[in-house]
Write a protein that holds these residues in place. Structure first.
Motif, mmCIF file in Angstrom:
data_model
loop_
_atom_site.group_PDB
_atom_site.id
_atom_site.type_symbol
_atom_site.label_atom_id
_atom_site.label_comp_id
_atom_site.label_asym_id
_atom_site.label_seq_id
_atom_site.Cartn_x
_atom_site.Cartn_y
_atom_site.Cartn_z
ATOM 1 N N ASP A 61 0.862 -1.179 0.000
ATOM 2 C CA ASP A 61 0.000 0.000 0.000
ATOM 3 C C ASP A 61 0.899 1.230 0.000
ATOM 4 O O ASP A 61 1.695 1.422 0.923
ATOM 5 C CB ASP A 61 -0.896 -0.012 1.242
ATOM 6 N N ILE A 62 0.782 2.049 -1.056
ATOM 7 C CA ILE A 62 1.644 3.226 -1.160
ATOM 8 C C ILE A 62 0.928 4.502 -0.701
ATOM 9 O O ILE A 62 1.333 5.612 -1.060
ATOM 10 C CB ILE A 62 2.180 3.403 -2.599
ATOM 11 N N SER A 63 -0.103 4.332 0.135
ATOM 12 C CA SER A 63 -0.770 5.485 0.750
ATOM 13 C C SER A 63 0.040 5.906 1.974
ATOM 14 O O SER A 63 -0.364 5.721 3.126
ATOM 15 C CB SER A 63 -2.203 5.131 1.155
ATOM 16 N N TYR A 64 1.218 6.463 1.721
ATOM 17 C CA TYR A 64 2.146 6.766 2.807
ATOM 18 C C TYR A 64 1.563 7.757 3.814
ATOM 19 O O TYR A 64 1.850 7.669 5.012
ATOM 20 C CB TYR A 64 3.448 7.325 2.233
ATOM 21 N N ASP A 65 0.767 8.705 3.333
ATOM 22 C CA ASP A 65 0.200 9.717 4.230
ATOM 23 C C ASP A 65 -0.686 9.095 5.303
ATOM 24 O O ASP A 65 -0.767 9.616 6.419
ATOM 25 C CB ASP A 65 -0.615 10.743 3.429
ATOM 26 N N GLU A 66 -1.346 8.001 4.958
ATOM 27 C CA GLU A 66 -2.283 7.367 5.893
ATOM 28 C C GLU A 66 -1.629 6.260 6.715
ATOM 29 O O GLU A 66 -2.261 5.671 7.594
ATOM 30 C CB GLU A 66 -3.468 6.797 5.108
ATOM 31 N N MET A 67 -0.375 6.007 6.450
ATOM 32 C CA MET A 67 0.334 4.898 7.091
ATOM 33 C C MET A 67 0.843 5.310 8.475
ATOM 34 O O MET A 67 1.298 6.434 8.671
ATOM 35 C CB MET A 67 1.504 4.494 6.189
ATOM 36 N N ALA A 68 0.751 4.392 9.435
ATOM 37 C CA ALA A 68 1.312 4.645 10.764
ATOM 38 C C ALA A 68 2.804 4.327 10.751
ATOM 39 O O ALA A 68 3.299 3.591 9.884
ATOM 40 C CB ALA A 68 0.594 3.784 11.801
ATOM 41 N N PHE A 69 3.539 4.872 11.703
ATOM 42 C CA PHE A 69 4.958 4.547 11.824
ATOM 43 C C PHE A 69 5.114 3.148 12.413
ATOM 44 O O PHE A 69 4.272 2.689 13.203
ATOM 45 C CB PHE A 69 5.667 5.576 12.707
ATOM 46 N N ALA A 70 6.169 2.478 12.026
ATOM 47 C CA ALA A 70 6.430 1.123 12.506
ATOM 48 C C ALA A 70 6.688 1.141 14.015
ATOM 49 O O ALA A 70 7.286 2.075 14.549
ATOM 50 C CB ALA A 70 7.623 0.526 11.769
ATOM 51 N N THR A 71 6.245 0.088 14.682
ATOM 52 C CA THR A 71 6.384 0.037 16.140
ATOM 53 C C THR A 71 7.620 -0.727 16.594
ATOM 54 O O THR A 71 7.965 -0.712 17.780
ATOM 55 C CB THR A 71 5.143 -0.619 16.767
#
Length: 715
Positions: free
Chosen positions: A138-148
């Motif tokens: 999924d290249i919707s980077y704006d909606e992506m959370a940061f990795a935990t």
């Protein structure tokens, strides 16, 4: 008036700042803090619409700075962001107190995380990619959370690198023997043998490894000051998208560009999470001459003359531009995702813009026994050192006179892709088509509006007039189109709305504000100081100009223009200027209705609209398969669809285009000019918008004759 305002503001800044900033310099030799203090002061005193630096401002800077330096969320962890968030509402106070604690915290952690990312990508690329696996990215980077966690971050890198490698894998496994030109187009050596799946996987993974190694070598060379400039520009960008801080080196490049000495590929770029987006193509430059790239295309990778390309996805825009630019005569290979979703490697030879291609040019149009004129104006140019030397208004006036002498019965002024330029030339050019009166209103912050008038009662062309615009017609183009529309002097044909840039910028050298020189060169600040308004009182900002006859084009359904920029100033209106509509006997409502009806029934327009909707659907597709079979199938479908739309290029308007007599005489000594004009005329003959502009001119001419006779009978 614009120049006088600039000098007035400049004097104010120097008068107030000369003491305070000089004293701070002696007390604190921290150049970063001085820049923060100086720039925010200039913004508060000089910007057209200064913003309150408060908690809301602080939150915006926080979010935007993180997005600028880690747009694809491949470096920071969620724990980092939560740590940074402790300062989320403190940045405004830090700015006011010239405190750079937030920047230092983010920068130090970024350096650490990038070092860790180098180890992660090496681990990922040490293992084969399984292209038979059913998985997506999924290249919707704006909606992506940061990795935990590191494991989650590594998985994100794995998918990203698999995605970046997939196209290379496809080209290595699927091509057969090719000639030199085809091989170059696909980015591999001539007569390179097809590989087995295993060989292709190893080779493509190695190509990606080399790309990443070069990228991190490049990043390692960046200094702290390079990142701090990004922080400064994140702050100033909150005011509006055209306010910008130029570091000393960037200021020199800006001065060169303003003088017309463009060296590179001749395109302006905008940072996007998935690459560098082409937002403007400079007339006469390598991209313009090559004609394969267009506004909206995304540059994904940059290679130097056949060398392994470097992935610029997630790279700072300034760094990507440095890789794209280069000495005149050198070659750059650009891996591009086109506006329609297809991918291609395009090689360009860097060069200096051919300035003559940015000047006005004209053509005769023949339809049956009628003759019309077309003037193409790429920008509203001027020689700032000597206005009388050459400017757009004088050149257009000459072309109008030449077209009149050759018998034109109607005029098309083509302002498509015209990004603007000199305000003075707009006012003079508007005066060519009306008797006298206001052309534009200009508002400075806290001052009375200024009305720019055409005071010359001469009318150089009083016949039928059509103005062509599109989404990339901006600034000065919008002023002229709006004025002619308000006067009901011309029919405007084109996009639903133009670009929507209704602001004026001035550049201030920060070194002239601080008397002490011990901090070195401080650079310059370009800031928005004024706003344009049409004579009916409405702003051209954000809304642009709405065409009388709206026709679709490839940009109809995608975000482009001022509304796609960050933090644009709002639309508003002021009191109208005093003006009288054009007194010619023309029924514009009937003409516009007829044109709209023709466009609705035109199969070429229907095909263009279908293509525009398909482009929108391609750009909306954010989930991409990493399974090779699925990827290949979807790619072939996309190629088939793209090929289907190529028939738009086969359109023939049946119109005849010819150069004017004076230009034909030049062809005997200038074969290059002849070839350029032949290419231009060939493209015009395929242009359905020009064809409809001619139809409108015919309608205007008929209505003009009919209504003139009617008025004569009544008289």
């Amino acid at each position: 008036m614009k120049k006088n305002f600039a000098y007035g503001l400049f004097a104010l800044l120097i008068a107030v700042a000369s003491c305070s900033f000089t004293n701070k310099t002696f007390e604190n030799d921290d150049k970063d803090k001085l820049l923060i203090d100086l720039i925010t002061y200039v913004l508060s005193k000089g910007h057209y619409e200064p913003k309150d630096i408060n908690d809301d401002f602080s939150v915006n800077v926080f979010e935007d700075f993180i997005d600028v330096i880690d747009p694809t969320k491949r470096y920071f962890l969620d724990s980092d962001i939560r740590e940074f968030e402790q300062q989320k509402f403190q940045i405004d106070d830090q700015i006011k107190n010239t405190d750079i604690t937030f920047f230092n915290a983010v920068h130090d952690r970024l350096v650490q995380r990038m070092s860790e990312a180098e180890e992660i990508y090496k681990e990922v690329l040490s293992e084969p990619f399984d292209y038979s696996k059913d998985e997506t990215i999924d290249i919707s980077y704006d909606e992506m959370a940061f990795a935990t966690s590191r494991d989650e971050l590594k998985e994100r890198w794995r998918k990203q690198l698999k995605y970046a490698t997939l196209n290379t894998y496809d080209s290595k496994i699927s091509h057969t023997h090719e000639d030199a030109e085809t091989a170059k187009e696909h980015g591999h050596a001539e007569n390179e043998k097809p590989m087995t799946a295993e060989e292709a996987e190893i080779s493509s993974r190695e190509s990606t490894r080399k790309t990443l190694a070069e990228f991190f070598d490049f990043v390692d060379d960046l200094q702290r000051k390079d990142w701090f400039i990004q922080y400064i520009n994140t702050i100033v960008d909150e005011f509006d998208p055209h306010t910008y801080y130029f570091a000393p080196d960037d200021k020199d490049k800006f001065d060169a560009n303003m003088s017309g000495k463009f060296e590179g590929i001749g395109a302006r770029l905008q940072k996007k999470p998935e690459g560098a987006k082409i937002t403007d193509i400079i007339s006469g430059g390598p991209v313009w001459r090559d004609s394969r790239l267009e506004v909206g295309d995304l540059i994904l990778k940059v290679g130097q003359d056949g060398e392994e390309p470097v992935d610029i996805v997630g790279m700072r825009l300034d760094d990507a531009i440095k890789m794209i630019k280069g000495p005149e005569g050198t070659v750059v290979d650009l891996t591009v995702r086109r506006i329609d979703g297809s991918q291609e490697v395009i090689s360009l030879t860097r060069d200096v813009v051919e300035l003559e291609e940015s000047f006005a040019k004209s053509a005769n149009i023949k339809k049956e026994n009628q003759k019309f004129g077309l003037i193409h104006l790429p920008k509203f140019y001027v020689d700032f050192d000597d206005y009388s030397e050459r400017n757009a208004a004088t050149d257009v006036a000459k072309e109008v006179e030449r077209l009149k002498q050759e018998g034109m019965e109607g005029l098309i002024l083509d302002l498509r892709d015209n990004g603007g330029g000199s305000l003075k030339t707009v006012v003079e050019m508007g005066g060519l088509f009306i008797k006298d009166g206001p052309i534009v209103q200009v508002q400075s912050s806290g001052k009375e509006k200024d009305v720019y008038d055409d005071k010359d009662e001469r009318v150089q062309w009083d016949g039928p007039l059509v103005i062509l615009v599109n989404e990339l017609s901006a600034s000065a183009s919008e002023i002229l189109a709006a004025a002619m529309q308000d006067y009901k002097r011309a029919v405007v044909i084109g996009s639903k709305q133009t670009f929507g840039k209704g602001t004026v910028q001035n550049v201030f050298d920060l070194n002239n504000i601080v008397r002490s020189s011990e901090n070195g060169d401080l650079g310059a600040l370009k800031l928005t100081t004024q706003k344009f308004y049409r004579i009916n009182g409405g702003s051209t900002q954000l809304e642009g100009v709405k065409s009388d006859v709206v026709v679709p084009d490839k940009y109809s359904y995608i975000d482009i223009g001022e509304r796609d920029q960050s933090n644009p100033l709002k639309w508003d209106k002021i009191t109208p200027a005093e003006y009288e509509p054009w007194s010619g006997y023309i029924d514009y409502e009937e003409t516009i209705a007829n044109s709209t009806k023709r466009m609705a029934a035109n199969p070429q327009i229907a095909l263009i609209d279908e293509n525009a909707k398909w482009i929108k659907s391609q750009q909306d597709e954010r989930v991409i398969s990493l399974n090779y079979t699925t990827y290949k199938s979807e790619s072939e479908k996309d190629k088939e669809k793209a090929d289907y739309f190529k028939k738009m290029n086969d359109y023939d308007s049946k119109l005849t285009f010819e150069s004017l007599k004076y230009e034909q005489e030049l062809f005997t000594k200038d074969s290059v000019l002849r070839e350029k004009r032949n290419r231009w005329h060939k493209n015009l003959a395929k242009d359905v918008y020009v064809e409809e502009a001619v139809n409108v001119l015919q309608d205007l001419k008929i209505n003009n004759i009919k209504n003139t006779k009617l008025a004569s009978v009544k008289g």
